[in-house]
Write a protein that holds these residues in place. Structure first.
Motif, mmCIF file in Angstrom:
data_model
loop_
_atom_site.group_PDB
_atom_site.id
_atom_site.type_symbol
_atom_site.label_atom_id
_atom_site.label_comp_id
_atom_site.label_asym_id
_atom_site.label_seq_id
_atom_site.Cartn_x
_atom_site.Cartn_y
_atom_site.Cartn_z
ATOM 1 N N LEU B 4 45.792 50.374 49.223
ATOM 2 C CA LEU B 4 47.758 49.999 48.969
ATOM 3 C C LEU B 4 48.203 48.975 47.999
ATOM 4 O O LEU B 4 48.342 47.533 49.222
ATOM 5 C CB LEU B 4 48.413 50.208 50.376
ATOM 6 C CG LEU B 4 48.575 51.302 50.791
ATOM 7 C CD1 LEU B 4 48.445 51.999 52.525
ATOM 8 C CD2 LEU B 4 50.197 52.000 50.010
ATOM 9 N N ILE B 5 47.975 49.030 46.938
ATOM 10 C CA ILE B 5 47.681 47.170 46.135
ATOM 11 C C ILE B 5 49.190 47.444 44.795
ATOM 12 O O ILE B 5 49.414 48.647 44.698
ATOM 13 C CB ILE B 5 46.837 46.503 45.466
ATOM 14 C CG1 ILE B 5 45.925 48.210 45.037
ATOM 15 C CG2 ILE B 5 45.910 46.371 46.941
ATOM 16 C CD1 ILE B 5 44.943 47.540 44.342
ATOM 17 N N ASN B 6 49.072 46.595 44.544
ATOM 18 C CA ASN B 6 50.311 46.585 42.700
ATOM 19 C C ASN B 6 49.101 46.653 41.815
ATOM 20 O O ASN B 6 48.151 46.967 41.888
ATOM 21 C CB ASN B 6 51.400 45.960 42.779
ATOM 22 C CG ASN B 6 52.500 46.021 44.181
ATOM 23 O OD1 ASN B 6 52.607 47.497 44.225
ATOM 24 N ND2 ASN B 6 52.577 45.469 45.000
ATOM 25 N N ASN B 7 49.180 45.295 41.531
ATOM 26 C CA ASN B 7 48.175 45.096 39.894
ATOM 27 C C ASN B 7 46.760 44.367 40.610
ATOM 28 O O ASN B 7 46.955 43.315 41.436
ATOM 29 C CB ASN B 7 49.197 43.992 38.778
ATOM 30 C CG ASN B 7 48.598 43.391 37.925
ATOM 31 O OD1 ASN B 7 46.801 44.181 38.241
ATOM 32 N ND2 ASN B 7 48.714 43.907 36.533
ATOM 33 N N PRO B 8 45.243 45.043 40.128
ATOM 34 C CA PRO B 8 44.713 44.288 41.224
ATOM 35 C C PRO B 8 44.444 42.668 41.149
ATOM 36 O O PRO B 8 44.274 41.937 41.476
ATOM 37 C CB PRO B 8 42.914 45.211 40.420
ATOM 38 C CG PRO B 8 44.142 46.651 39.992
ATOM 39 C CD PRO B 8 45.508 46.104 39.227
ATOM 40 N N THR B 9 44.960 42.787 39.390
ATOM 41 C CA THR B 9 44.762 41.376 39.346
ATOM 42 C C THR B 9 45.608 39.758 39.974
ATOM 43 O O THR B 9 44.923 38.981 40.368
ATOM 44 C CB THR B 9 45.220 40.482 37.969
ATOM 45 O OG1 THR B 9 45.295 41.776 36.657
ATOM 46 C CG2 THR B 9 45.061 39.160 36.998
ATOM 47 N N TYR B 10 46.888 40.336 41.024
ATOM 48 C CA TYR B 10 47.285 39.577 41.682
ATOM 49 C C TYR B 10 47.308 40.047 43.087
ATOM 50 O O TYR B 10 48.146 39.388 44.195
ATOM 51 C CB TYR B 10 49.224 40.022 41.655
ATOM 52 C CG TYR B 10 48.676 39.353 39.901
ATOM 53 C CD1 TYR B 10 48.504 37.890 39.469
ATOM 54 C CD2 TYR B 10 49.802 40.488 39.057
ATOM 55 C CE1 TYR B 10 48.507 37.493 37.971
ATOM 56 C CE2 TYR B 10 49.829 40.766 37.943
ATOM 57 C CZ TYR B 10 49.414 38.892 36.985
ATOM 58 O OH TYR B 10 49.344 38.750 35.718
ATOM 59 N N VAL B 11 46.390 40.182 43.903
ATOM 60 C CA VAL B 11 46.150 41.199 45.376
ATOM 61 C C VAL B 11 46.135 40.014 45.734
ATOM 62 O O VAL B 11 46.591 40.242 46.754
ATOM 63 C CB VAL B 11 44.713 42.286 45.403
ATOM 64 C CG1 VAL B 11 45.346 43.275 44.693
ATOM 65 C CG2 VAL B 11 43.791 41.363 44.634
ATOM 66 N N VAL B 12 45.495 38.699 45.783
ATOM 67 C CA VAL B 12 45.181 37.881 45.900
ATOM 68 C C VAL B 12 46.554 37.013 46.947
ATOM 69 O O VAL B 12 46.877 36.028 47.865
ATOM 70 C CB VAL B 12 43.890 36.991 46.515
ATOM 71 C CG1 VAL B 12 44.042 35.391 46.677
ATOM 72 C CG2 VAL B 12 43.141 37.578 45.548
ATOM 73 N N GLU B 13 47.167 36.602 45.219
ATOM 74 C CA GLU B 13 48.376 36.096 44.873
ATOM 75 C C GLU B 13 49.251 37.161 46.241
ATOM 76 O O GLU B 13 50.586 36.478 46.681
ATOM 77 C CB GLU B 13 49.129 35.792 43.845
ATOM 78 C CG GLU B 13 48.856 34.924 43.060
ATOM 79 C CD GLU B 13 47.221 34.545 42.847
ATOM 80 O OE1 GLU B 13 46.425 36.196 42.294
ATOM 81 O OE2 GLU B 13 46.657 33.802 42.393
ATOM 82 N N GLU B 14 49.303 38.362 45.833
ATOM 83 C CA GLU B 14 50.425 38.731 47.092
ATOM 84 C C GLU B 14 50.360 38.386 48.414
ATOM 85 O O GLU B 14 50.881 38.694 49.187
ATOM 86 C CB GLU B 14 50.654 40.276 46.124
ATOM 87 C CG GLU B 14 51.561 40.289 45.041
ATOM 88 C CD GLU B 14 51.520 41.409 44.437
ATOM 89 O OE1 GLU B 14 51.860 41.978 43.258
ATOM 90 O OE2 GLU B 14 51.095 42.691 45.327
ATOM 91 N N MET B 15 48.881 38.437 48.196
ATOM 92 C CA MET B 15 48.743 38.202 50.325
ATOM 93 C C MET B 15 49.172 37.386 50.563
ATOM 94 O O MET B 15 50.002 37.129 51.939
ATOM 95 C CB MET B 15 47.005 38.918 50.334
ATOM 96 C CG MET B 15 46.790 38.340 51.844
ATOM 97 S SD MET B 15 44.610 38.976 51.964
ATOM 98 C CE MET B 15 44.027 37.645 50.521
#
Lengths: 334, 334
Positions: B4-15
């Motif tokens: 359940l993520i959006n763009n894999p590149t931004y997972v840490v920022e979004e978390m």
């Protein structure tokens, strides 16, 4: 699916044994029944008892929520199965302090029957007054006009939190019942399933989904949801969940809510916080204030993949109860 | 594997965005660096700072452990990758209260380089005294004679707990360093892996195990363990883990310990408590007293399947620090 267990027949007994051994200052097993766990603390005379329970496999629900500011006791069923009346009855007797006991449990046939029977026996055998509040937070499980048919899922955490705090603060029996009922009335949950769990006894997946498929509204024992489809980005999934909740229970701009983003078992905290990020955006856009938030595994389905969003609309009374501290083996709030 | 993520590149920022939004009373993001999170509470002048950090994907470690009685700040790397020196340096500056900052991190090449560089820069640029304690609890990762080569895994929770409590109680810089080092010296962990995780960017499993295979000593980024074999019953697995720990760090009868049974991501609480049950049996048989126990997901590897057992041998000083309260977004102790 691989599991770190011994004999599948005894998983619940061994879990309970480990649990009680791990938290001796918090909980104890009743000598009268191996499926009744109660608080190890001495509660004061006249305190209204709060009793929870249901099938195993949802840990931290339900056994993890016995402690100060939450429940006084729990009856533990087999995996995904209601506890029989006996452990419910014994726990009721153990936690009654003269002012009655309030049962909180999910809306499932087995639980209704067994908690109902225990309530009757508690009255007949020991003259203990029992109130029951049935949790029905799962929006996807029945239409709005038939809310009483809805299942109880992660929102039960909020109902237990509010009622447990009220009982700890010294509310009367009627008021604890009223609070629990209000918490349920003001709470909605929508979930999404991504991958199944398997029962220790069978080792077989509880349902099937294609790789890259998700199911909106999937029940927490694998009950069918309302829509299967291709896995969407987290933001779109959250938009769907939150919009379904708000359509069912409109919340005014300026209102305060509590939010729970709950993992079903194998969903990472990373994913849950990415989901929370979107929940916060949506509610903020609508002028809804998040008074308190919970993100993590609060009610699981063994190792199921997926998550749910619960929203409890807060009046002043509920907001105060949400802020009340709690001290349980699997949940502590300062 | 579905996520359940959006763009894999931004997972840490979004978390991080979701995390900071979910816990505004506990933590805040530094304006100077989007990967530096510090406590939202005002800490007192003269308090020794405690800084943790490492790759993402281990939540609740490390970001979940910022708060009273634990760390004052955290530097957040990409998934399974060390944070660069910048966020470490900025967090150091933000949490220093004039008496220096103690770094606690796992023994990995990237972390050693980047935390080392940040420590030098903190001294050069701002005259901040930095001490470093490298966590090396993983028994399986190198032989006893080369303990300094061992990796840091779940036992880092105990090191952070002890050092965070010491700093909060007003211990001096030298004493906080000494406590962290002692906690590491007195802690051992052994893990078992059952199933892999997948990185959001690749979606591919981090390692391969046959159905019905387990791997003893598997690292928490999927580093090879010491023995692959058929999955054993939980009791036998625990016997192996605990015996390896006690062989490496003998503990006398009559001693007190803290125990952590840690889930790697998708392992259920049921399994962890079944494991704890056996840990308790073994230690009790040997006359070792479990002073305090922790069971749950304390340091994960995304959705990896498996668990670890950590034991910290307690002298009076460490026992007191383990009992000290803590209030973090992902861990609260009363």
């Amino acid at each position: 699916m691989k599991k770190l267990i011994n004999n599948p027949t005894y998983v619940v007994e061994e879990m309970i044994e480990g649990y009680v051994k791990a938290h001796p200052h918090h909980v104890k097993l009743l000598a009268e029944n191996a499926r009744s766990i109660v608080t190890a603390k001495v509660t004061r005379d006249g305190k209204v008892g709060v009793l929870i329970g249901g099938g195993s496999g949802h840990e931290p629900a339900f056994m993890g929520y016995v402690g100060e500011g939450m429940a006084d006791g729990v009856a533990v069923g087999n995996i995904f199965a209601s506890p029989p009346p006996d452990p419910i009855l014994e726990a009721t007797k153990a936690i009654d302090k003269g002012e009655g006991v309030v049962y909180i449990y999910g809306n499932y046939a087995g639980d209704l029957m067994n908690f109902g029977m225990a309530a009757e026996l508690a009255d007949l055998e020991s003259g203990i007054k029992v109130g029951s509040v049935i949790v029905t937070d799962d929006v996807a499980s029945a239409p709005k006009e038939e809310k009483e048919k809805r299942r109880g899922i992660a929102g039960e955490f909020f109902v237990t939190k509010a009622a447990g705090a009220a009982a700890d603060k010294g509310f009367s029996f009627d008021d604890v019942v009223r609070i629990a009922q209000k918490a349920n009335d003001y709470t909605r949950t929508m979930g999404v399933g991504l991958s199944p769990c398997s029962l220790p006894q069978t080792g077989k997946p509880s349902f099937e989904l294609e790789e890259n498929e998700m199911e909106i509204g999937l029940g927490h024992h694998g009950e069918p949801g309302i829509e299967k489809g291709e896995l969407q980005p987290a933001d779109q999934v959250v938009d769907r969940l939150v919009n379904d909740i708000l359509e069912d229970m409109p919340i005014e701009s300026g209102a305060k809510v509590a939010v729970l983003v709950n993992g079903l078992g194998s969903t990472t905290r990373m994913e849950l916080y990415i989901m929370y990020r979107r929940v916060e955006q949506l509610l903020t856009e609508k002028g809804i204030e998040i008074h308190r938030s919970y993100v993590g595994d609060y009610s699981t389905s063994l190792e199921m993949g997926g998550a749910s969003v619960s929203i409890m609309n807060l009046d002043e009374e509920l907001a105060e109860l949400v802020d009340y501290p709690a001290d349980c083996p699997m949940y502590v709030q300062k």
